[in-house]
Design a protein around this motif. Structure first.
Motif, mmCIF file in Angstrom:
data_model
loop_
_atom_site.group_PDB
_atom_site.id
_atom_site.type_symbol
_atom_site.label_atom_id
_atom_site.label_comp_id
_atom_site.label_asym_id
_atom_site.label_seq_id
_atom_site.Cartn_x
_atom_site.Cartn_y
_atom_site.Cartn_z
ATOM 1 N N VAL A 232 32.405 69.186 64.236
ATOM 2 C CA VAL A 232 33.624 68.889 63.305
ATOM 3 C C VAL A 232 33.455 67.824 62.042
ATOM 4 C CG1 VAL A 232 35.974 68.316 63.675
ATOM 5 C CG2 VAL A 232 34.781 69.430 65.642
ATOM 6 N N ASN A 233 33.829 68.203 61.281
ATOM 7 C CA ASN A 233 33.941 67.485 59.885
ATOM 8 C C ASN A 233 35.244 66.709 60.315
ATOM 9 O OD1 ASN A 233 34.594 66.243 57.392
ATOM 10 N ND2 ASN A 233 34.164 68.350 56.405
ATOM 11 N N PRO A 234 34.862 65.205 60.104
ATOM 12 C CA PRO A 234 35.747 64.233 60.680
ATOM 13 C C PRO A 234 37.054 64.181 59.558
ATOM 14 C CG PRO A 234 33.684 63.217 60.755
ATOM 15 C CD PRO A 234 33.713 64.578 60.209
ATOM 16 N N ASP A 235 36.710 64.719 58.429
ATOM 17 C CA ASP A 235 37.820 65.024 57.342
ATOM 18 C C ASP A 235 39.001 65.813 57.930
ATOM 19 O OD1 ASP A 235 37.086 62.947 55.426
ATOM 20 O OD2 ASP A 235 35.648 64.476 54.725
ATOM 21 N N ASP A 236 38.376 66.909 58.548
ATOM 22 C CA ASP A 236 39.592 67.980 59.283
ATOM 23 C C ASP A 236 40.581 67.193 60.415
ATOM 24 O OD1 ASP A 236 38.266 69.648 57.540
ATOM 25 O OD2 ASP A 236 36.800 70.412 59.147
ATOM 26 N N ARG A 237 40.044 66.238 60.803
ATOM 27 C CA ARG A 237 40.835 65.448 61.905
ATOM 28 C C ARG A 237 41.000 64.090 61.666
ATOM 29 N NH1 ARG A 237 37.950 67.550 67.376
ATOM 30 N NH2 ARG A 237 39.249 66.127 68.171
ATOM 31 N N THR A 238 41.263 63.620 60.400
ATOM 32 C CA THR A 238 41.325 62.229 60.238
ATOM 33 C C THR A 238 42.934 61.865 60.256
ATOM 34 O OG1 THR A 238 39.548 62.355 58.738
ATOM 35 C CG2 THR A 238 41.215 60.575 58.451
ATOM 36 N N GLY A 239 43.277 60.537 60.988
ATOM 37 C CA GLY A 239 44.460 60.061 61.166
ATOM 38 C C GLY A 239 44.959 59.494 59.913
ATOM 39 N N SER A 240 46.057 58.836 60.001
ATOM 40 C CA SER A 240 46.716 58.024 58.822
ATOM 41 C C SER A 240 45.737 56.750 58.464
ATOM 42 C CB SER A 240 47.893 57.593 59.264
ATOM 43 O OG SER A 240 48.401 56.722 58.206
ATOM 44 N N HIS A 241 45.397 56.423 57.322
ATOM 45 C CA HIS A 241 44.586 55.367 56.875
ATOM 46 C C HIS A 241 45.618 54.115 56.560
ATOM 47 C CE1 HIS A 241 41.427 58.172 56.272
ATOM 48 N NE2 HIS A 241 41.857 58.651 55.315
ATOM 49 N N GLU A 242 46.704 54.207 57.308
ATOM 50 C CA GLU A 242 47.527 53.181 57.137
ATOM 51 C C GLU A 242 46.876 51.886 58.067
ATOM 52 O OE1 GLU A 242 50.574 54.104 60.765
ATOM 53 O OE2 GLU A 242 51.412 53.925 58.423
ATOM 54 N N LEU A 243 47.418 50.690 57.523
ATOM 55 C CA LEU A 243 47.026 49.538 58.295
ATOM 56 C C LEU A 243 47.654 49.478 59.629
ATOM 57 C CD1 LEU A 243 45.007 46.917 58.131
ATOM 58 C CD2 LEU A 243 46.973 45.820 57.361
ATOM 59 N N SER A 244 46.741 49.706 60.743
ATOM 60 C CA SER A 244 47.157 49.876 62.174
ATOM 61 C C SER A 244 47.059 48.494 62.734
ATOM 62 C CB SER A 244 46.364 50.634 62.856
ATOM 63 O OG SER A 244 45.111 50.344 62.997
ATOM 64 N N ARG A 245 47.932 48.129 63.659
ATOM 65 C CA ARG A 245 47.912 46.741 64.469
ATOM 66 C C ARG A 245 46.366 46.426 64.806
ATOM 67 N NH1 ARG A 245 52.866 46.932 68.289
ATOM 68 N NH2 ARG A 245 52.772 48.933 68.031
ATOM 69 N N ARG A 246 45.812 47.582 65.503
ATOM 70 C CA ARG A 246 44.301 47.283 66.073
ATOM 71 C C ARG A 246 43.386 46.985 65.008
ATOM 72 N NH1 ARG A 246 41.433 52.048 68.842
ATOM 73 N NH2 ARG A 246 41.718 52.827 66.855
ATOM 74 N N ARG A 247 43.574 47.334 63.664
ATOM 75 C CA ARG A 247 42.662 47.097 62.554
ATOM 76 C C ARG A 247 43.229 45.943 61.751
ATOM 77 N NH1 ARG A 247 42.084 51.687 57.831
ATOM 78 N NH2 ARG A 247 40.951 50.398 56.228
ATOM 79 N N LEU A 248 44.273 45.501 62.172
ATOM 80 C CA LEU A 248 44.815 44.221 61.408
ATOM 81 C C LEU A 248 44.277 43.023 62.446
ATOM 82 C CD1 LEU A 248 46.754 42.475 59.522
ATOM 83 C CD2 LEU A 248 48.541 42.704 61.183
ATOM 84 N N TYR A 249 44.260 43.281 63.791
ATOM 85 C CA TYR A 249 43.626 42.187 64.726
ATOM 86 C C TYR A 249 42.074 42.100 64.770
ATOM 87 C CZ TYR A 249 48.023 42.518 67.103
ATOM 88 O OH TYR A 249 49.509 42.524 67.559
ATOM 89 N N ILE A 250 41.301 43.411 64.222
ATOM 90 C CA ILE A 250 40.044 43.266 63.803
ATOM 91 C C ILE A 250 39.586 42.227 62.710
ATOM 92 C CG2 ILE A 250 37.955 44.409 63.276
ATOM 93 C CD1 ILE A 250 39.039 46.626 65.032
ATOM 94 N N LEU A 251 40.733 42.559 61.556
ATOM 95 C CA LEU A 251 40.431 41.715 60.508
ATOM 96 C C LEU A 251 40.675 40.497 60.571
ATOM 97 C CD1 LEU A 251 41.904 44.549 57.797
ATOM 98 C CD2 LEU A 251 39.599 43.768 58.362
ATOM 99 N N GLY A 252 42.019 40.223 61.314
ATOM 100 C CA GLY A 252 42.362 38.661 61.489
ATOM 101 C C GLY A 252 41.024 38.015 62.349
ATOM 102 N N SER A 253 40.564 38.472 63.438
ATOM 103 C CA SER A 253 39.612 37.892 64.054
ATOM 104 C C SER A 253 38.620 37.508 63.150
ATOM 105 C CB SER A 253 38.946 38.770 65.220
ATOM 106 O OG SER A 253 40.253 39.161 66.084
ATOM 107 N N ALA A 254 38.061 38.270 62.315
ATOM 108 C CA ALA A 254 36.938 38.313 61.117
ATOM 109 C C ALA A 254 37.188 37.224 60.395
ATOM 110 C CB ALA A 254 36.789 39.545 60.623
ATOM 111 N N ALA A 255 38.537 36.987 59.992
ATOM 112 C CA ALA A 255 38.772 35.829 59.029
ATOM 113 C C ALA A 255 38.759 34.552 59.576
ATOM 114 C CB ALA A 255 40.216 36.343 58.329
#
Length: 469
Positions: A232-255
């Motif tokens: 499957v081409n991932p672009d065909d099933r890509t979700g929203s690129h908005e900043l999710s809480r999970r992604r925010l927690y990953i960035l926060g942990s890195a910072a």
């Protein structure tokens, strides 16, 4: 199947005492993973982005060849450093880097994935510098070539990490093949870091958990290449690129990681540095908490807007836009599975007179009460939509003519305030369009009105009605 075979081989390698047999098992497993990935490229449906998988197969072949040479030298008691296996191992990384970059899609798409991945990568670089790279710089026994090779492994790992995270951040959907690939990259990085730390501190021994980490990585690569979802081409099933809480927690942990390293590695005479590092962590955690609240509020508002875009504001029924979507989906199911589908146009009788007699506010209340009462008679899979004014459309999936007639009669009997309504019912033909189905139901509704109202009529399937306008 490949996942099971690889895990069995990994556990066997860990349980067996280190020697020629385990060395042979390791070499066969690593070269076998390269062969399995290569074989996936020649089947009927090869993985998406074939060129990236070709690079992965070549990388695994180089790694397996390096293992073969390394075990031959090790079993002979030879420990040259650097040796031919080191250069083969290091050659693996550029191939992985290019493959992950190609799998991540075009770089000109500004979705923030690469920037977020670099945030995590930079924080990891500080940790790797403190624990893995810096000790080599102060080792007087290392030559310049040995220093370059020793530091090369963690440096390449740090280049791979942002590219792997770029895939995670860019494609939010759960594609199993891609998930196996990402887990394989992470297992490879973990094994590399364990080896670098164990080698510098003296606890690494061949045949243990560290070597098993590489075998698990090879197993996951082979599994990813053969999993059907890798096509499957991932672009065909890509979700929203908005900043999710999970992604925010990953960035926060890195910072937080960078000041945490300062906090725990600063000398005893640097109290100010320690206080500043601790304060920066607390401040960032508070900012992170605030941003998390903003994200929750944004998501709540987005869900509310989505709901408004699909519903009629007066009655709470579906609107015409949502009705069009539902009809297209249900008619596609009819064509694909040959399941029955019924649709009814329902119109309140003499609604204008009701408005003139009781007022528009009472008329609006009648429409709201009507939708509430009808919802109680319908299944969750059914749809009721306000088509305009006092006219409604009811979509009944998996419903034949007899059952549709019974359902619509129940709806007509539930009309509030002793009001009556007329209905036209149409059952979908196999290749019928939404426009044709609606038109036939509408024609049946007009026949019900012409014949005295307060009744239901079924649509005909004549050629003129079925022909698209």
């Amino acid at each position: 199947m490949w996942l099971a075979i690889g895990l069995v081989a990994t556990f066997a390698y860990m349980l067996m005492p280190y020697g020629a047999t385990t060395a042979a098992l390791y070499v066969v497993a690593s070269l076998g993973a390269a062969a399995v990935v290569a074989a996936a490229l020649f089947r009927g449906c090869s993985p998406w982005c074939r060129s990236a998988w070709v690079l992965i197969a070549i990388a695994l072949l180089l790694g397996g060849t390096g293992h073969l040479i390394w075990y031959v030298l090790d079993l002979q008691g030879l420990e040259p450093f650097p040796a031919a296996p080191d250069f083969l191992y290091l050659a693996v990384y550029p191939l992985f880097i290019v493959a992950l970059w190609r799998l991540g899609g075009p770089a000109d798409r500004d979705d923030g994935a690469l920037g977020d991945a670099l945030i995590v990568g930079i924080s990891a670089a500080v940790l790797a510098w403190a624990l893995l790279i810096q000790p080599y710089l102060y080792d007087p026994e290392l030559t310049y070539l040995q220093l370059l090779v020793s530091a090369g492994y963690p440096v390449f790992d740090l280049m791979l990490l942002p590219l792997a995270l770029r895939l995670v951040f860019r494609y939010n959907t759960r594609i199993d093949g891609q998930l196996f690939l990402l887990l394989g990259v992470l297992a490879y990085l973990a094994a590399d870091l364990l080896y670098a730390h164990g080698n510098s501190t003296g606890w690494y021994q061949p045949g243990g958990l560290t070597d098993a980490g590489w075998l698990i990585a090879y197993t996951l690569f082979a599994t990813a290449a053969w999993h059907p979802s890798s096509q499957v081409n991932p672009d065909d099933r890509t979700g929203s690129h908005e900043l999710s809480r999970r992604r925010l927690y990953i960035l926060g942990s890195a910072a937080v990681l960078v000041p945490a390293i300062i906090l725990f590695t600063a000398g005893v005479d640097t109290d100010t540095v320690r206080v500043a590092a601790g304060a920066s962590i607390l401040i960032f955690l508070l900012v992170l908490y605030r941003m998390s609240g903003l994200i929750r509020e944004t998501q709540r508002q987005a869900q509310a807007l989505e709901q408004l875009s699909r519903t009629d504001p007066l009655t709470g029924a579906a609107n015409r836009r949502h009705l069009e979507t539902v009809l297209e989906d249900e008619l596609a199911r009819v064509r694909r599975l040959d399941t029955p589908l019924a649709l009814a146009f329902i119109d309140l009788d003499y609604f204008k007179q009701y408005n003139d007699l009781h007022g528009h506010a009472q008329g609006d209340r009648l429409l709201r009460d009507l939708v509430t009462a009808w919802h109680q008679e319908l299944r969750p899979s059914d749809t009721i939509a306000r088509y305009g004014g006092e006219e409604f459309v009811v979509v009944l999936p998996h419903t034949g003519p007899d059952q549709a007639g019974t359902v619509i009669e129940r709806l007509r009997q539930r009309t509030p305030n002793q009001q009556t309504c007329s209905a036209g019912i149409a059952c979908a033909e196999p290749m019928e369009t939404a426009e044709s189905l609606l038109r036939r139901a509408d024609q049946a509704l007009y026949r019900a009105k012409d014949e005295g109202r307060n009744q239901s009529r079924f649509a005909t399937t004549d050629e003129a009605a079925l022909a698209p306008s």
